[in-house]
Design a protein around this motif. Structure first.
Motif, PDB file in Angstrom:
ATOM      1  N   LEU A 127      71.958   8.223  75.524  1.00 41.19           N
ATOM      2  CA  LEU A 127      71.988   6.888  76.124  1.00 41.19           C
ATOM      3  C   LEU A 127      71.669   5.813  75.077  1.00 41.19           C
ATOM      4  O   LEU A 127      70.605   5.851  74.465  1.00 41.19           O
ATOM      5  CB  LEU A 127      70.960   6.803  77.255  1.00 41.19           C
ATOM      6  CG  LEU A 127      70.854   5.431  77.922  1.00 41.19           C
ATOM      7  CD1 LEU A 127      71.934   5.302  78.990  1.00 41.19           C
ATOM      8  CD2 LEU A 127      69.475   5.188  78.517  1.00 41.19           C
ATOM      9  N   PRO A 128      72.571   4.830  74.874  1.00 42.56           N
ATOM     10  CA  PRO A 128      72.287   3.735  73.943  1.00 42.56           C
ATOM     11  C   PRO A 128      71.704   2.499  74.632  1.00 42.56           C
ATOM     12  O   PRO A 128      71.207   1.592  73.946  1.00 42.56           O
ATOM     13  CB  PRO A 128      73.670   3.419  73.370  1.00 42.56           C
ATOM     14  CG  PRO A 128      74.609   3.705  74.499  1.00 42.56           C
ATOM     15  CD  PRO A 128      73.979   4.833  75.289  1.00 42.56           C
ATOM     16  N   LEU A 129      71.790   2.426  75.971  1.00 44.98           N
ATOM     17  CA  LEU A 129      71.348   1.236  76.684  1.00 44.98           C
ATOM     18  C   LEU A 129      69.842   1.040  76.481  1.00 44.98           C
ATOM     19  O   LEU A 129      69.065   1.983  76.617  1.00 44.98           O
ATOM     20  CB  LEU A 129      71.673   1.362  78.173  1.00 44.98           C
ATOM     21  CG  LEU A 129      71.796   0.048  78.940  1.00 44.98           C
ATOM     22  CD1 LEU A 129      72.961  -0.762  78.402  1.00 44.98           C
ATOM     23  CD2 LEU A 129      71.994   0.309  80.428  1.00 44.98           C
ATOM     24  N   GLY A 130      69.461  -0.190  76.191  1.00 46.74           N
ATOM     25  CA  GLY A 130      68.080  -0.495  75.819  1.00 46.74           C
ATOM     26  C   GLY A 130      67.996  -0.940  74.383  1.00 46.74           C
ATOM     27  O   GLY A 130      66.992  -1.519  73.946  1.00 46.74           O
ATOM     28  N   PRO A 144      64.455   3.127  79.433  1.00 44.93           N
ATOM     29  CA  PRO A 144      65.719   3.821  79.173  1.00 44.93           C
ATOM     30  C   PRO A 144      65.752   5.240  79.735  1.00 44.93           C
ATOM     31  O   PRO A 144      66.819   5.722  80.143  1.00 44.93           O
ATOM     32  CB  PRO A 144      65.822   3.822  77.646  1.00 44.93           C
ATOM     33  CG  PRO A 144      64.963   2.686  77.205  1.00 44.93           C
ATOM     34  CD  PRO A 144      63.838   2.632  78.192  1.00 44.93           C
ATOM     35  N   ALA A 145      64.615   5.909  79.757  1.00 46.82           N
ATOM     36  CA  ALA A 145      64.589   7.279  80.265  1.00 46.82           C
ATOM     37  C   ALA A 145      64.997   7.325  81.735  1.00 46.82           C
ATOM     38  O   ALA A 145      65.683   8.261  82.175  1.00 46.82           O
ATOM     39  CB  ALA A 145      63.196   7.883  80.086  1.00 46.82           C
ATOM     40  N   TYR A 146      64.608   6.320  82.494  1.00 46.94           N
ATOM     41  CA  TYR A 146      64.992   6.260  83.911  1.00 46.94           C
ATOM     42  C   TYR A 146      66.499   6.040  84.044  1.00 46.94           C
ATOM     43  O   TYR A 146      67.151   6.657  84.900  1.00 46.94           O
ATOM     44  CB  TYR A 146      64.219   5.138  84.603  1.00 46.94           C
ATOM     45  CG  TYR A 146      64.619   4.913  86.040  1.00 46.94           C
ATOM     46  CD1 TYR A 146      64.370   5.870  87.017  1.00 46.94           C
ATOM     47  CD2 TYR A 146      65.254   3.725  86.419  1.00 46.94           C
ATOM     48  CE1 TYR A 146      64.745   5.666  88.341  1.00 46.94           C
ATOM     49  CE2 TYR A 146      65.634   3.514  87.742  1.00 46.94           C
ATOM     50  CZ  TYR A 146      65.379   4.476  88.702  1.00 46.94           C
ATOM     51  OH  TYR A 146      65.755   4.274  90.003  1.00 46.94           O
ATOM     52  N   GLY A 182      72.696  10.722  84.010  1.00 46.89           N
ATOM     53  CA  GLY A 182      72.919  12.093  83.575  1.00 46.89           C
ATOM     54  C   GLY A 182      72.991  12.289  82.080  1.00 46.89           C
ATOM     55  O   GLY A 182      73.680  13.203  81.601  1.00 46.89           O
ATOM     56  N   PHE A 183      72.295  11.451  81.305  1.00 44.40           N
ATOM     57  CA  PHE A 183      72.250  11.634  79.861  1.00 44.40           C
ATOM     58  C   PHE A 183      71.107  12.578  79.488  1.00 44.40           C
ATOM     59  O   PHE A 183      70.030  12.531  80.077  1.00 44.40           O
ATOM     60  CB  PHE A 183      72.046  10.297  79.144  1.00 44.40           C
ATOM     61  CG  PHE A 183      73.306   9.494  79.001  1.00 44.40           C
ATOM     62  CD1 PHE A 183      74.177   9.731  77.937  1.00 44.40           C
ATOM     63  CD2 PHE A 183      73.638   8.514  79.912  1.00 44.40           C
ATOM     64  CE1 PHE A 183      75.341   9.006  77.800  1.00 44.40           C
ATOM     65  CE2 PHE A 183      74.800   7.778  79.790  1.00 44.40           C
ATOM     66  CZ  PHE A 183      75.658   8.027  78.726  1.00 44.40           C
ATOM     67  N   ALA A 184      71.345  13.390  78.473  1.00 40.23           N
ATOM     68  CA  ALA A 184      70.342  14.375  78.054  1.00 40.23           C
ATOM     69  C   ALA A 184      69.302  13.786  77.125  1.00 40.23           C
ATOM     70  O   ALA A 184      68.217  14.344  76.965  1.00 40.23           O
ATOM     71  CB  ALA A 184      71.030  15.550  77.365  1.00 40.23           C
ATOM     72  N   ALA A 185      69.611  12.652  76.480  1.00 44.96           N
ATOM     73  CA  ALA A 185      68.697  12.082  75.494  1.00 44.96           C
ATOM     74  C   ALA A 185      68.879  10.569  75.462  1.00 44.96           C
ATOM     75  O   ALA A 185      69.851  10.021  75.986  1.00 44.96           O
ATOM     76  CB  ALA A 185      68.954  12.675  74.110  1.00 44.96           C
ATOM     77  N   VAL A 186      67.922   9.891  74.823  1.00 46.99           N
ATOM     78  CA  VAL A 186      67.960   8.442  74.636  1.00 46.99           C
ATOM     79  C   VAL A 186      67.993   8.156  73.139  1.00 46.99           C
ATOM     80  O   VAL A 186      67.307   8.824  72.348  1.00 46.99           O
ATOM     81  CB  VAL A 186      66.722   7.773  75.275  1.00 46.99           C
ATOM     82  CG1 VAL A 186      66.692   6.284  74.970  1.00 46.99           C
ATOM     83  CG2 VAL A 186      66.707   8.019  76.782  1.00 46.99           C
ATOM     84  N   ALA A 187      68.799   7.195  72.732  1.00 49.05           N
ATOM     85  CA  ALA A 187      68.907   6.849  71.305  1.00 49.05           C
ATOM     86  C   ALA A 187      67.544   6.445  70.746  1.00 49.05           C
ATOM     87  O   ALA A 187      66.786   5.711  71.393  1.00 49.05           O
ATOM     88  CB  ALA A 187      69.909   5.718  71.119  1.00 49.05           C
TER      89      ALA A 187
END
Length: 500
Positions: free
Chosen positions: A234-237, A250-252, A258-263
């Motif tokens: 996830l790149p949002l944030g 961003p984790a929420y 359904g993303f496995a990780a956050v940038a």
């Protein structure tokens, strides 16, 4: 009429705008698509700093809505998740988030029903949807973009889109593998010549040949799955490049989408397009494999080979020559490989000189990505039934396998088994082949006396040793063409597909 509408609408509040739409629709009988299109052609969301309108030429040059509109579903999903997060974090009111989410749901329904006309002046899918939302629900719509930029928004949309497309392409590849496995089981005993340098080399089976492509497409699936893992971030944030001062979560958002990780780095999050390059590179290899297969089918369907005949449903004719039956599906698939290779080079060239973080050059990534996805999916969709329906000319394949001295290596191996050093055996068989060419014979047609003129160690069991089917059956090693070895390979491949 549209110019008048735009001029009037610019001065209206959201409440008065709604009333105006009703009046215009009632008295001027304008279709919904025109009204919605006019709605989107009003103001630019970044226009506060500017004192004059953008030139029309620049609007056309700058706009990406003509191609990025296919991201509408992902843009709406991302915006709904973002709105819920903003409310959860106390950044906007819960009722505002509810308005945004339901308004976006209505817009999604309108788009899918064909009731929305997107605007070039609104530039891209993100601003088109946001302007339409604001016109629809009022001030709450203006709060949607809090704590985000179009930079992290587009990165999110493309990642959501590509995850879905990777799953679809993977499914098409798996279906092709299953088709080839079925064909391989059917042709375990169909002998054909194997080639090197496009010259007949050694006998194999058609099943073994099909299984070579099963292996190629299995590697393609592995590459796509590996690429998906790096796309699933996830790149949002990240905002425009430096994150945001708002207490976002961003984790929420990642959990909702359904993303496995956050940038882990905001600069990288908005400027990274590695995942796109990886996908297009994987797609280029898929097209290489399809193109090689197509080349063989084109050769095999020619009168010179006559190994296969393509079904009429997957062939075309000539406007001038009534006898022609052309393998156009295979030729087009072979030709379309070039456009995917070009997209890969285009992406690499576009990225190679870009400083961090986002640059407008990166708008060029989407057309390359979209066309690659479309090309690969179309080719796989038509290639699989073409292969499944082609008629195999078993006798022609067997006849070709018996020609060209494809059993010469087996004769050399036979001599080695009788104590002759391989290099000497190789030379003896080479002289035997030359003798056969002069006499117009095959190795099987030689008498024992003729064999022994060049290879004294030959016994009367030589004819079994060089029988074409025996040549294939003896190659039982892992990965070999013997029917029992291929049958085991088919079982392993089916198990792998079942467990994916």
């Amino acid at each position: 009429m549209q110019a008048l509408l735009r001029k009037t609408i610019k001065s209206l509040s959201p409440f008065h705008f709604s009333a105006a739409v009703i009046l215009f629709k009632r008295f001027y009988f304008l279709p919904a698509t025109t009204l919605l299109g006019v709605c989107l052609q009003v103001t630019k969301l970044w226009g506060g700093r500017f004192q004059k309108d953008t030139a029309g030429l620049v609007d056309d040059f700058h706009s990406s809505i003509s191609f990025d509109q296919r991201l509408y579903r992902y843009d709406i999903r991302g915006s709904q998740a973002h709105a819920r997060m903003l409310a959860r974090q106390g950044i906007i009111a819960p009722e505002e988030a509810e308005q945004i989410v339901s308004g976006l749901e209505e817009i999604l329904a309108d788009i899918e029903a064909g009731r929305v006309q997107f605007s070039v002046e609104a530039e891209d899918i993100h601003m088109n949807i946001e302007q339409l939302l604001t016109r629809r629900i009022g001030p709450a719509g203006k709060k949607l973009h809090t704590a985000r930029s179009r930079n992290d928004q587009v990165a999110l949309d493309v990642r959501l889109y590509l995850k879905d497309e990777i799953d679809q392409v993977t499914g098409l590849l798996e279906q092709l593998q299953k088709t080839l496995l079925d064909l391989a089981e059917e042709h375990l005993d169909t002998v054909m010549p194997g080639y090197t340098h496009l010259q007949r080399a050694q006998p194999v089976t058609l099943a073994h040949h099909f299984m070579a492509y099963v292996q190629m497409f299995a590697r393609d699936v592995e590459r796509l799955r590996d690429c998906r893992r790096r796309t699933d971030v996830l790149p949002l944030g990240a905002g425009a490049l430096a994150g945001t001062t708002f207490p976002v979560d961003p984790a929420y958002v990642a959990e909702q989408l359904g993303f496995a990780a956050v940038a882990e780095n905001s600069l990288d999050a908005v400027s990274d397009r590695d995942f796109m390059v990886e996908f297009v590179a994987a797609a280029a290899l898929i097209m290489v494999h399809l193109s090689r297969f197509c080349e063989e089918i084109i050769l095999w369907s020619s009168a010179e080979f006559a190994f296969v005949e393509l079904d009429d449903a997957f062939s075309t004719g000539s406007s001038m020559m009534p006898q022609k039956k052309n393998p156009d599906v295979a030729e087009l698939s072979r030709g379309k490989a070039g456009r995917v290779f070009g997209h890969l080079m285009g992406l690499l060239t576009m990225l190679k000189g870009l400083p961090l973080a986002y640059n407008k050059d990166m708008q060029e990534d989407k057309e390359a990505l979209f066309d690659t996805v479309d090309t690969v999916k179309k080719c796989l969709t038509v290639f699989t039934p073409m292969v499944a329906t082609m008629k195999i000319r078993r006798e022609n394949m067997a006849r070709a396998a018996r020609g060209g001295f494809t059993n010469a290596t087996d004769l050399a191996d036979y001599l080695v088994g009788r104590g002759v050093p391989f290099r000497e055996a190789h030379a003896m068989v080479g002289r035997l082949v030359y003798y056969c060419l002069e006499q117009g014979k095959s190795l099987e047609e030689l008498t024992l006396d003729e064999f022994r003129q060049f290879a004294p160690a030959v016994g009367d069991d030589v004819y079994r040793a060089i029988d074409i089917r025996q040549c294939v059956a003896k190659r039982r090693v892992l990965g070999g063409p013997a029917p029992e070895a291929v049958r085991e390979a088919i079982a392993r491949a089916r198990e792998r597909l079942q467990n994916q």
